[in-house]
Design a protein around this motif. Structure first.
Motif, mmCIF file in Angstrom:
data_model
loop_
_atom_site.group_PDB
_atom_site.id
_atom_site.type_symbol
_atom_site.label_atom_id
_atom_site.label_comp_id
_atom_site.label_asym_id
_atom_site.label_seq_id
_atom_site.Cartn_x
_atom_site.Cartn_y
_atom_site.Cartn_z
ATOM 1 N N ARG A 229 0.667 -0.851 0.219
ATOM 2 C CA ARG A 229 0.304 0.376 -0.332
ATOM 3 C C ARG A 229 0.914 1.183 -0.453
ATOM 4 N NH1 ARG A 229 -2.857 -1.377 3.946
ATOM 5 N NH2 ARG A 229 -2.211 0.319 5.744
ATOM 6 N N THR A 230 2.132 1.230 0.978
ATOM 7 C CA THR A 230 2.541 2.085 0.632
ATOM 8 C C THR A 230 3.301 2.741 -0.691
ATOM 9 O OG1 THR A 230 3.396 1.766 3.145
ATOM 10 C CG2 THR A 230 4.643 3.218 1.917
ATOM 11 N N PHE A 231 3.797 1.627 -1.501
ATOM 12 C CA PHE A 231 4.560 1.947 -2.651
ATOM 13 C C PHE A 231 3.976 2.086 -3.847
ATOM 14 C CE2 PHE A 231 8.194 -1.282 -1.367
ATOM 15 C CZ PHE A 231 9.104 -0.049 -1.390
ATOM 16 N N GLY A 232 2.624 1.849 -3.701
ATOM 17 C CA GLY A 232 0.922 2.543 -4.099
ATOM 18 C C GLY A 232 0.933 3.500 -4.490
ATOM 19 N N ALA A 235 3.937 6.266 -5.494
ATOM 20 C CA ALA A 235 3.418 5.858 -7.156
ATOM 21 C C ALA A 235 2.680 6.997 -8.025
ATOM 22 C CB ALA A 235 3.642 4.985 -7.408
ATOM 23 N N ALA A 236 1.473 7.063 -6.283
ATOM 24 C CA ALA A 236 0.340 7.766 -7.229
ATOM 25 C C ALA A 236 0.617 9.168 -6.848
ATOM 26 C CB ALA A 236 -1.419 7.295 -5.839
ATOM 27 N N LEU A 237 1.103 9.217 -5.857
ATOM 28 C CA LEU A 237 1.951 11.238 -6.050
ATOM 29 C C LEU A 237 2.671 11.367 -6.835
ATOM 30 C CD1 LEU A 237 1.819 10.932 -1.437
ATOM 31 C CD2 LEU A 237 0.939 11.933 -3.010
ATOM 32 N N MET A 296 14.422 7.328 -2.755
ATOM 33 C CA MET A 296 13.970 8.854 -2.319
ATOM 34 C C MET A 296 14.573 9.668 -2.804
ATOM 35 S SD MET A 296 13.143 8.219 1.945
ATOM 36 C CE MET A 296 14.436 7.765 2.186
ATOM 37 N N VAL A 297 16.403 9.298 -2.982
ATOM 38 C CA VAL A 297 17.302 10.284 -3.797
ATOM 39 C C VAL A 297 16.860 11.037 -5.212
ATOM 40 C CG1 VAL A 297 19.011 10.620 -4.527
ATOM 41 C CG2 VAL A 297 19.483 9.767 -2.725
ATOM 42 N N GLN A 298 16.491 9.506 -5.514
ATOM 43 C CA GLN A 298 15.650 9.582 -7.421
ATOM 44 C C GLN A 298 14.620 10.436 -7.044
ATOM 45 O OE1 GLN A 298 18.088 8.485 -10.325
ATOM 46 N NE2 GLN A 298 19.258 8.253 -8.525
ATOM 47 N N LEU A 299 13.637 10.871 -6.302
ATOM 48 C CA LEU A 299 12.769 11.629 -6.608
ATOM 49 C C LEU A 299 13.228 12.958 -6.000
ATOM 50 C CD1 LEU A 299 10.027 9.028 -5.189
ATOM 51 C CD2 LEU A 299 10.051 9.445 -7.362
ATOM 52 N N LEU A 300 13.684 12.905 -5.021
ATOM 53 C CA LEU A 300 14.404 14.105 -5.028
ATOM 54 C C LEU A 300 15.081 15.198 -6.200
ATOM 55 C CD1 LEU A 300 15.446 13.997 -1.102
ATOM 56 C CD2 LEU A 300 13.483 15.234 -2.131
ATOM 57 N N LEU A 301 16.410 14.401 -7.057
ATOM 58 C CA LEU A 301 16.498 15.154 -8.304
ATOM 59 C C LEU A 301 15.287 15.088 -8.767
ATOM 60 C CD1 LEU A 301 19.613 12.517 -8.500
ATOM 61 C CD2 LEU A 301 19.333 14.949 -7.658
ATOM 62 N N PHE A 302 14.353 14.325 -9.277
ATOM 63 C CA PHE A 302 12.955 14.740 -9.838
ATOM 64 C C PHE A 302 12.854 15.611 -9.786
ATOM 65 C CE2 PHE A 302 9.268 13.307 -11.331
ATOM 66 C CZ PHE A 302 8.761 14.196 -13.034
ATOM 67 N N ALA A 303 12.399 15.783 -8.557
ATOM 68 C CA ALA A 303 11.645 16.960 -8.518
ATOM 69 C C ALA A 303 12.115 17.940 -8.374
ATOM 70 C CB ALA A 303 11.194 16.737 -6.264
ATOM 71 N N VAL A 395 8.436 11.414 -1.249
ATOM 72 C CA VAL A 395 9.412 10.874 -0.576
ATOM 73 C C VAL A 395 9.203 11.288 1.011
ATOM 74 C CG1 VAL A 395 11.611 12.333 0.007
ATOM 75 C CG2 VAL A 395 10.970 12.184 -2.638
ATOM 76 N N ILE A 396 8.562 11.845 1.846
ATOM 77 C CA ILE A 396 8.028 12.067 2.913
ATOM 78 C C ILE A 396 7.582 10.859 3.050
ATOM 79 C CG2 ILE A 396 6.330 13.316 4.282
ATOM 80 C CD1 ILE A 396 7.680 16.169 3.046
ATOM 81 N N TYR A 397 6.391 10.389 2.666
ATOM 82 C CA TYR A 397 5.326 9.260 2.897
ATOM 83 C C TYR A 397 6.508 8.169 2.702
ATOM 84 C CZ TYR A 397 1.725 6.179 2.568
ATOM 85 O OH TYR A 397 0.546 5.080 2.682
ATOM 86 N N LEU A 398 7.293 7.401 1.857
ATOM 87 C CA LEU A 398 7.669 6.917 1.761
ATOM 88 C C LEU A 398 9.034 6.889 3.147
ATOM 89 C CD1 LEU A 398 9.312 7.012 -1.584
ATOM 90 C CD2 LEU A 398 7.678 4.830 -0.688
ATOM 91 N N TYR A 399 9.851 8.180 2.994
ATOM 92 C CA TYR A 399 10.371 7.789 4.651
ATOM 93 C C TYR A 399 9.418 8.143 6.003
ATOM 94 C CZ TYR A 399 12.940 10.035 8.208
ATOM 95 O OH TYR A 399 14.194 10.041 9.496
#
Length: 415
Positions: A229-232, A235-237, A296-303, A395-399
């Motif tokens: 559920r967390t990954f889903g 991914a939606a975010l 998380m790092v890849q997502l932050l770089l994308f942001a 990223v925050i949600y994953l953390y």
């Protein structure tokens, strides 16, 4: 003792060749056929991208109207993901793949004959149904029938995604320069080729991967597992950022003067970066830093990339470079999160894929239309700002849910 040590070295030498990793391309004809068909299927997504500005112009539609082509597509895909397991467990892998291909071909051909934006939006929804049947089944088929294990199978699938998305815009730009209808007919033709590939190279039904018929409730039961559920939800975010880049950036670049050819080349570069990092970088990042930190790092770089696009929305060069660079971060993340999902919960992999895809495509459905409306309500910069903010939220949600995700690397290491 020396004799014993020598024997141990000989034994180790004998074992070593057997433990070396097998190439992910060492597959059966059935798997290679599915991979090839997947490349063609994902061309359909990229083919349409370069012609979005032309569709808006020819059909006298606003940018937010045009984004509905992706909203209807993703919304139907999200819901259809819940029934893919039920259908595939009854029809079998091969016939589910072929059914999805037929639906894509029919609706893409009808889209090419459409004369209004709203009929095109509805037809894209039907296209999404076919794509859901094909994509969900293709991923589970590759993983189940592969000779090389889960991780390399998923990388192989991501290669197909990257190649399809990258070559699609190039072909779409060429066909779109002739007519905006060209790419839709192009998809229909490619789907006929995909149908032939699956029919010929998968002459026999694939071995059953389920011990019992799937239920409509299976994906919802799977979402009771916190990790899946967390990954889903994550991914939606981050899909808000993904589709802001894919859809809204194409519209902005079109407004800045790029024609169909040029848009095709830009998104070709984006897709090639996505494919390259999916194969060569993501596995190394996962091995060295772990799945979650790398993600998380890849997502932050994308942001950060989206925020750069927000600040230089009127600078054509910055936007082009940012789109291509973003492909690297998305390629890494796609492989990392897809691999993690396959190991996130003690459920069958097709069920895990369906549950995860249901959540992520909800984000993909809302994001394009929201991006178009934000530009109308506020200014051209706002969609990139909001898209970047949603990625940061992922990223925050994953953390904050990291304690539920620790087992993913442990399971993957076991493979």
């Amino acid at each position: 003792m020396q004799s014993s040590a020598a024997s141990q070295k000989q034994a180790a030498a004998a074992i070593k060749p057997q433990t070396q990793p097998v190439s992910m391309f060492n597959q059966s004809k059935a798997v290679l056929a599915v991979v090839f068909a997947s490349i063609i299927a994902f061309m359909g997504l990229g083919l349409v991208d370069p012609i979005l500005p032309a569709i808006a112009e020819k059909l006298h539609a606003s940018h937010s109207d045009v984004t509905l082509l992706f909203t209807s597509y993703n919304a139907v895909m999200a819901v259809a993901m819940l029934i893919t397991g039920v259908i595939s467990s009854r029809l079998g892998v091969k016939w589910t793949l072929l059914t999805g291909i037929i639906i894509i071909a029919v609706f893409s051909a009808l889209s090419g004959m459409s004369n209004g934006i709203w009929s095109l939006v509805w037809l894209r929804g039907g296209w999404g149904l076919g794509n859901a049947l094909f994509v969900a089944t293709a991923l589970s088929a590759i993983v189940s029938l592969s000779r090389t294990g889960v991780a390399r199978s998923i990388i192989l699938f991501e290669v197909a995604v990257g190649l399809g998305i990258s070559v699609g815009p190039l072909l779409g730009g060429e066909l779109g320069a002739i007519s905006w209808r060209g790419p839709f007919f192009g998809v229909a033709g490619l789907m006929v080729l995909a149908f032939l590939m699956i029919s010929i190279l998968m002459p026999k039904p694939a071995p059953a991967v389920r011990k019992k018929r799937a239920s409509l409730a299976d994906p919802f039961r799977a979402l009771r597992f916190k990790a899946l559920r967390t990954f889903g939800i994550a991914a939606a975010l981050y899909n808000f950022g993904f589709f802001t880049l894919l859809v809204y950036a194409a519209l902005v670049l079109g407004k800045l003067g790029l024609d169909e050819h040029q848009l095709g080349y830009v998104f070709l570069g984006w897709g090639l970066m996505l494919a390259f990092t999916s194969v060569f970088m993501a596995p190394k990042l996962q091995k060295r830093f772990g799945t979650l930190p790398s993600m998380m790092v890849q997502l932050l770089l994308f942001a950060v990339t989206l925020f750069v696009m927000a600040n230089w929305t009127t600078d054509k060069t910055v936007l082009i470079v940012a789109v291509i660079v973003a492909g690297a971060f998305l390629g890494n993340n796609n492989t990392l999160i897809t691999t993690a999902v396959m190991n996130a919960a003690p459920v069958e992999r097709p069920t895990a894929s369906a549950a995860y895809s249901f959540l992520r495509f909800i984000g993909g459905a809302l994001a394009p239309y929201l991006a178009g409306k934000l530009a109308e309500w506020f200014n051209p910069h706002m969609p990139f700002i909001v898209g970047g903010a949603f990625v940061v939220l992922a990223v925050i949600y994953l953390y904050f849910n990291r304690n539920h995700l620790k087992h993913v690397d442990a399971v993957e290491g076991g493979h």
